[in-house]
Design a protein around this motif. Structure first.
Motif, PDB file in Angstrom:
ATOM      1  N   ALA A 116     -16.361  -9.980   5.565  1.00  0.00           N
ATOM      2  CA  ALA A 116     -15.089  -9.982   4.845  1.00  0.00           C
ATOM      3  C   ALA A 116     -15.143  -8.872   3.805  1.00  0.00           C
ATOM      4  CB  ALA A 116     -14.833 -11.323   4.172  1.00  0.00           C
ATOM      5  N   ALA A 117     -14.132  -8.022   3.812  1.00  0.00           N
ATOM      6  CA  ALA A 117     -14.031  -6.928   2.846  1.00  0.00           C
ATOM      7  C   ALA A 117     -12.760  -7.142   2.041  1.00  0.00           C
ATOM      8  CB  ALA A 117     -13.976  -5.584   3.557  1.00  0.00           C
ATOM      9  N   GLN A 118     -12.874  -6.965   0.739  1.00  0.00           N
ATOM     10  CA  GLN A 118     -11.708  -7.106  -0.128  1.00  0.00           C
ATOM     11  C   GLN A 118     -11.532  -5.810  -0.910  1.00  0.00           C
ATOM     12  OE1 GLN A 118     -11.403 -10.265  -3.260  1.00  0.00           O
ATOM     13  NE2 GLN A 118      -9.825 -10.905  -1.805  1.00  0.00           N
ATOM     14  N   PHE A 119     -10.371  -5.201  -0.702  1.00  0.00           N
ATOM     15  CA  PHE A 119     -10.034  -3.916  -1.297  1.00  0.00           C
ATOM     16  C   PHE A 119      -8.992  -4.162  -2.380  1.00  0.00           C
ATOM     17  CE2 PHE A 119      -7.196  -0.061  -0.775  1.00  0.00           C
ATOM     18  CZ  PHE A 119      -8.039   0.815  -1.414  1.00  0.00           C
ATOM     19  N   VAL A 120      -9.295  -3.751  -3.608  1.00  0.00           N
ATOM     20  CA  VAL A 120      -8.367  -3.929  -4.720  1.00  0.00           C
ATOM     21  C   VAL A 120      -8.019  -2.551  -5.275  1.00  0.00           C
ATOM     22  CG1 VAL A 120      -8.054  -4.892  -7.038  1.00  0.00           C
ATOM     23  CG2 VAL A 120      -9.289  -6.195  -5.298  1.00  0.00           C
ATOM     24  N   ARG A 121      -6.722  -2.331  -5.446  1.00  0.00           N
ATOM     25  CA  ARG A 121      -6.233  -1.074  -6.019  1.00  0.00           C
ATOM     26  C   ARG A 121      -5.441  -1.413  -7.268  1.00  0.00           C
ATOM     27  NH1 ARG A 121      -3.666   3.052  -8.058  1.00  0.00           N
ATOM     28  NH2 ARG A 121      -3.222   4.852  -6.764  1.00  0.00           N
ATOM     29  N   LEU A 122      -5.910  -0.904  -8.403  1.00  0.00           N
ATOM     30  CA  LEU A 122      -5.213  -1.081  -9.678  1.00  0.00           C
ATOM     31  C   LEU A 122      -4.330   0.131  -9.929  1.00  0.00           C
ATOM     32  CD1 LEU A 122      -8.276  -2.373 -11.696  1.00  0.00           C
ATOM     33  CD2 LEU A 122      -6.383  -3.722 -10.809  1.00  0.00           C
ATOM     34  N   PRO A 123      -3.322  -0.004 -10.775  1.00  0.00           N
ATOM     35  CA  PRO A 123      -2.484   1.166 -11.088  1.00  0.00           C
ATOM     36  C   PRO A 123      -3.312   2.272 -11.744  1.00  0.00           C
ATOM     37  CG  PRO A 123      -1.450  -0.852 -11.883  1.00  0.00           C
ATOM     38  CD  PRO A 123      -2.842  -1.210 -11.447  1.00  0.00           C
ATOM     39  N   SER A 166      -0.610  -3.999  -8.856  1.00  0.00           N
ATOM     40  CA  SER A 166      -1.902  -3.896  -8.174  1.00  0.00           C
ATOM     41  C   SER A 166      -1.711  -4.449  -6.776  1.00  0.00           C
ATOM     42  CB  SER A 166      -2.956  -4.747  -8.878  1.00  0.00           C
ATOM     43  OG  SER A 166      -3.182  -4.311 -10.186  1.00  0.00           O
ATOM     44  N   TYR A 167      -2.649  -4.158  -5.924  1.00  0.00           N
ATOM     45  CA  TYR A 167      -2.639  -4.841  -4.640  1.00  0.00           C
ATOM     46  C   TYR A 167      -4.053  -5.180  -4.212  1.00  0.00           C
ATOM     47  CZ  TYR A 167      -3.409  -0.293  -2.229  1.00  0.00           C
ATOM     48  OH  TYR A 167      -3.882   0.919  -1.798  1.00  0.00           O
ATOM     49  N   CYS A 168      -4.115  -6.158  -3.341  1.00  0.00           N
ATOM     50  CA  CYS A 168      -5.368  -6.628  -2.794  1.00  0.00           C
ATOM     51  C   CYS A 168      -5.171  -6.725  -1.282  1.00  0.00           C
ATOM     52  CB  CYS A 168      -5.710  -7.993  -3.384  1.00  0.00           C
ATOM     53  SG  CYS A 168      -7.179  -8.754  -2.679  1.00  0.00           S
ATOM     54  N   ALA A 169      -6.054  -6.121  -0.527  1.00  0.00           N
ATOM     55  CA  ALA A 169      -6.022  -6.192   0.926  1.00  0.00           C
ATOM     56  C   ALA A 169      -7.361  -6.766   1.372  1.00  0.00           C
ATOM     57  CB  ALA A 169      -5.790  -4.814   1.527  1.00  0.00           C
ATOM     58  N   THR A 170      -7.310  -7.764   2.224  1.00  0.00           N
ATOM     59  CA  THR A 170      -8.528  -8.446   2.667  1.00  0.00           C
ATOM     60  C   THR A 170      -8.622  -8.375   4.179  1.00  0.00           C
ATOM     61  OG1 THR A 170      -8.322  -9.935   0.785  1.00  0.00           O
ATOM     62  CG2 THR A 170      -9.821 -10.601   2.522  1.00  0.00           C
ATOM     63  N   LEU A 171      -9.810  -8.062   4.654  1.00  0.00           N
ATOM     64  CA  LEU A 171     -10.089  -7.929   6.076  1.00  0.00           C
ATOM     65  C   LEU A 171     -11.226  -8.881   6.420  1.00  0.00           C
ATOM     66  CD1 LEU A 171     -10.013  -6.277   8.802  1.00  0.00           C
ATOM     67  CD2 LEU A 171     -11.670  -4.744   7.722  1.00  0.00           C
ATOM     68  N   ILE A 177       0.859  -1.190   0.000  1.00  0.00           N
ATOM     69  CA  ILE A 177       0.000   0.000   0.000  1.00  0.00           C
ATOM     70  C   ILE A 177       0.891   1.234   0.000  1.00  0.00           C
ATOM     71  CG2 ILE A 177      -1.735   1.309   1.272  1.00  0.00           C
ATOM     72  CD1 ILE A 177      -2.838  -1.330   2.299  1.00  0.00           C
ATOM     73  N   LEU A 178       0.794   1.991  -1.059  1.00  0.00           N
ATOM     74  CA  LEU A 178       1.617   3.189  -1.199  1.00  0.00           C
ATOM     75  C   LEU A 178       1.151   4.281  -0.243  1.00  0.00           C
ATOM     76  CD1 LEU A 178       1.748   3.329  -5.085  1.00  0.00           C
ATOM     77  CD2 LEU A 178       3.527   2.529  -3.525  1.00  0.00           C
ATOM     78  N   PRO A 179       2.059   5.097   0.281  1.00  0.00           N
ATOM     79  CA  PRO A 179       1.667   6.174   1.196  1.00  0.00           C
ATOM     80  C   PRO A 179       0.675   7.160   0.579  1.00  0.00           C
ATOM     81  CG  PRO A 179       4.035   5.828   1.280  1.00  0.00           C
ATOM     82  CD  PRO A 179       3.509   4.982   0.148  1.00  0.00           C
ATOM     83  N   ALA A 180       0.683   7.305  -0.734  1.00  0.00           N
ATOM     84  CA  ALA A 180      -0.240   8.243  -1.382  1.00  0.00           C
ATOM     85  C   ALA A 180      -1.700   7.790  -1.257  1.00  0.00           C
ATOM     86  CB  ALA A 180       0.117   8.397  -2.854  1.00  0.00           C
ATOM     87  N   LEU A 210     -11.464  -0.596  -5.756  1.00  0.00           N
ATOM     88  CA  LEU A 210     -12.716  -1.344  -5.648  1.00  0.00           C
ATOM     89  C   LEU A 210     -12.834  -1.945  -4.258  1.00  0.00           C
ATOM     90  CD1 LEU A 210     -12.622  -3.465  -8.912  1.00  0.00           C
ATOM     91  CD2 LEU A 210     -14.089  -1.509  -8.450  1.00  0.00           C
ATOM     92  N   MET A 211     -14.055  -1.996  -3.744  1.00  0.00           N
ATOM     93  CA  MET A 211     -14.319  -2.658  -2.473  1.00  0.00           C
ATOM     94  C   MET A 211     -15.464  -3.628  -2.694  1.00  0.00           C
ATOM     95  SD  MET A 211     -13.401  -2.907   0.729  1.00  0.00           S
ATOM     96  CE  MET A 211     -12.486  -1.401   1.042  1.00  0.00           C
TER      97      MET A 211
END
Length: 186
Positions: free
Chosen positions: A121-128, A110-115, A59-62, A78-79
């Motif tokens: 359950a929440a899945q957060f996806v960040r694309l470039p 990209s990254y995917c963070a899952t809680l 996860i980038l600081p920005a 996306l969530m």
């Protein structure tokens, strides 16, 4: 941020307990923002362990700065929500999070963070930046949050079960095909 915690309390409590919930567009925005904020804070927390090298950052600081500034997910974020079904035979943590990084042929990632908290359950996806997800129906185990759209019902029709299903759910696929760029909304 305390208002966000207050606003998310009712729908989140119901979902953690596995109770059906209707998420209005406003509640979708609240749950999406709270989930992303919680994952970003967990990623930066000292309990997460030693920091990865800059070239391995997930996860980038920005991103937290943008989330705080805009009070909403960005256009390439996306969530989605799932209903987690634990097994009755094993003890497992009530709260878990995972962070996955995926490299693209373009040199971006990209990254995917899952809680997971209880049944929620929440899945957060960040694309470039400049890369957008393909427009297609989400799988039956996900409810895609679309703040500003119509209300959605949780839980989704198919739960994500503990074990191999959960492990596959919490990971990004091995590869993704870049989707055509489209202009960011103004």
């Amino acid at each position: 941020m305390s208002r966000l915690e207050t606003d998310v309390r009712d729908p989140l409590t119901r979902m953690i307990r596995g109770l059906p919930t209707v998420l209005t567009p406003d509640r979708q925005a609240t749950v999406a923002l709270w989930s992303a904020k919680t994952l970003m804070v967990a990623y930066r927390a000292p309990q997460f362990g030693p920091r990865p090298r800059a070239e391995e950052e997930v996860i980038l600081p920005a991103d937290p700065a943008r989330l705080h500034r805009d009070r909403a997910l960005g256009p390439t974020m996306l969530m989605a929500l799932a209903n987690y079904q634990p097994t009755e035979y094993t003890r497992e943590p009530f709260f878990t999070q995972t962070f996955e990084r995926m490299e693209h042929d373009t040199g971006q990632y990209s990254y995917c963070a899952t809680l997971k908290i209880g049944h929620f359950a929440a899945q957060f996806v960040r694309l470039p930046d400049g890369m957008y997800p393909p427009a297609r129906q989400p799988p039956p185990h996900l409810t895609l949050l679309q703040p500003g759209g119509s209300s959605v019902h949780w839980p989704p029709p198919t739960p994500v079960r503990a074990g191999a299903e959960w492990k596959a759910f919490a990971r990004l696929p091995e590869r993704t095909e870049p989707s055509p760029s489209r202009p960011a909304p103004e």
